[in-house]
Design a protein around this motif. Sequence first.
Motif, PDB file in Angstrom:
ATOM      1  N   ASP A   1      30.221  34.441  69.355  1.00 13.16           N
ATOM      2  CA  ASP A   1      30.995  33.523  68.512  1.00 13.16           C
ATOM      3  C   ASP A   1      30.227  33.187  67.246  1.00 13.16           C
ATOM      4  O   ASP A   1      30.801  33.122  66.141  1.00 13.16           O
ATOM      5  N   LEU A   2      28.917  32.989  67.384  1.00 11.80           N
ATOM      6  CA  LEU A   2      28.091  32.666  66.221  1.00 11.80           C
ATOM      7  C   LEU A   2      27.975  33.864  65.277  1.00 11.80           C
ATOM      8  O   LEU A   2      27.977  33.706  64.050  1.00 11.80           O
TER       9      LEU A   2
ATOM     10  N   ARG B   1      30.237  36.066  64.682  1.00 11.57           N
ATOM     11  CA  ARG B   1      31.478  36.161  63.912  1.00 11.57           C
ATOM     12  C   ARG B   1      31.492  35.155  62.756  1.00 11.57           C
ATOM     13  O   ARG B   1      32.091  35.409  61.714  1.00 11.57           O
ATOM     14  N   ALA B   2      30.816  34.046  62.952  1.00  9.78           N
ATOM     15  CA  ALA B   2      30.805  33.003  61.920  1.00  9.78           C
ATOM     16  C   ALA B   2      29.680  33.187  60.911  1.00  9.78           C
ATOM     17  O   ALA B   2      29.762  32.650  59.795  1.00  9.78           O
TER      18      ALA B   2
ATOM     19  N   HIS C   1      28.589  35.002  75.208  1.00 10.81           N
ATOM     20  CA  HIS C   1      29.809  34.540  74.538  1.00 10.81           C
ATOM     21  C   HIS C   1      29.488  33.587  73.391  1.00 10.81           C
ATOM     22  O   HIS C   1      30.073  33.692  72.299  1.00 10.81           O
ATOM     23  N   GLU C   2      28.548  32.678  73.610  1.00 11.87           N
ATOM     24  CA  GLU C   2      28.188  31.730  72.559  1.00 11.87           C
ATOM     25  C   GLU C   2      27.575  32.448  71.355  1.00 11.87           C
ATOM     26  O   GLU C   2      27.883  32.131  70.204  1.00 11.87           O
TER      27      GLU C   2
END
Length: 237
Positions: free
Chosen positions: A116-117, A119-120, A112-113
């Motif tokens: 998220d990265l 996507r950024a 999950h972490e």
Amino acid sequence: MPVSHQTADALRATPLFSRLDERQLLALAAIASPVTLPARSSIFMQGDRSSGFYLLVEGRIKIYKLLPNGRTATIRHAGPGDVFAEATLFQDTYAASSETMSDCRLLRFGTHEFLDLLRAEPQLAINLLAAMAELLVFLTRRVEELLLPVPARLARYLLRLAAEQLVPPSDESEPASPGIVRLPTSKRELAARLGTIPATLSRTFDRFKRAGVIRMSGDHELIEILDFGKLQRLAQE
């Protein structure tokens, strides 16, 4: 929590992350969890619920499949700088098992972490696509090799070891001179890596020795390649 310089340096030296700038590296290092394991430790098992992937910082590990007949088939060996199990970012379970072959230091990235990265940071997503494309090419080549006779598989493996461990001639037109390579694993594990059994591998080594292609040390850890031309011909048979 401060990011250690050791973690940032390990990420910077990894092909998958080498194109990231300092800010991106620090963001990635912030979600990396250090893991230290002794030799012969299981990292994850085939069918386990996936929760993340790994970067091997130090040591050596094997990725292998459990077969229906109870045997195992080694898919690949990973060394320092290699990333493995990254496909689990998009799967619910691990498709293979992994085990340390020596004492290892790893970095673990939670699914999950890391997503998220991704996507950024588009550059990280592009790098991951490239890494998965390379893995697909590697697995395709492995399937092709498993269709070859065992002598051809062993010859190709020894040629790859030579390419990794020996200094090439300064003039590309010159033939490679005899050189000594070190087997990074046991003969039993090498047999699993080549998709055969130890007895067949031993017979193949004996065939190479009788043909004057190689010479082996008493403990079978060192192999002197005596004739690269013959070894290359064996790789094509």
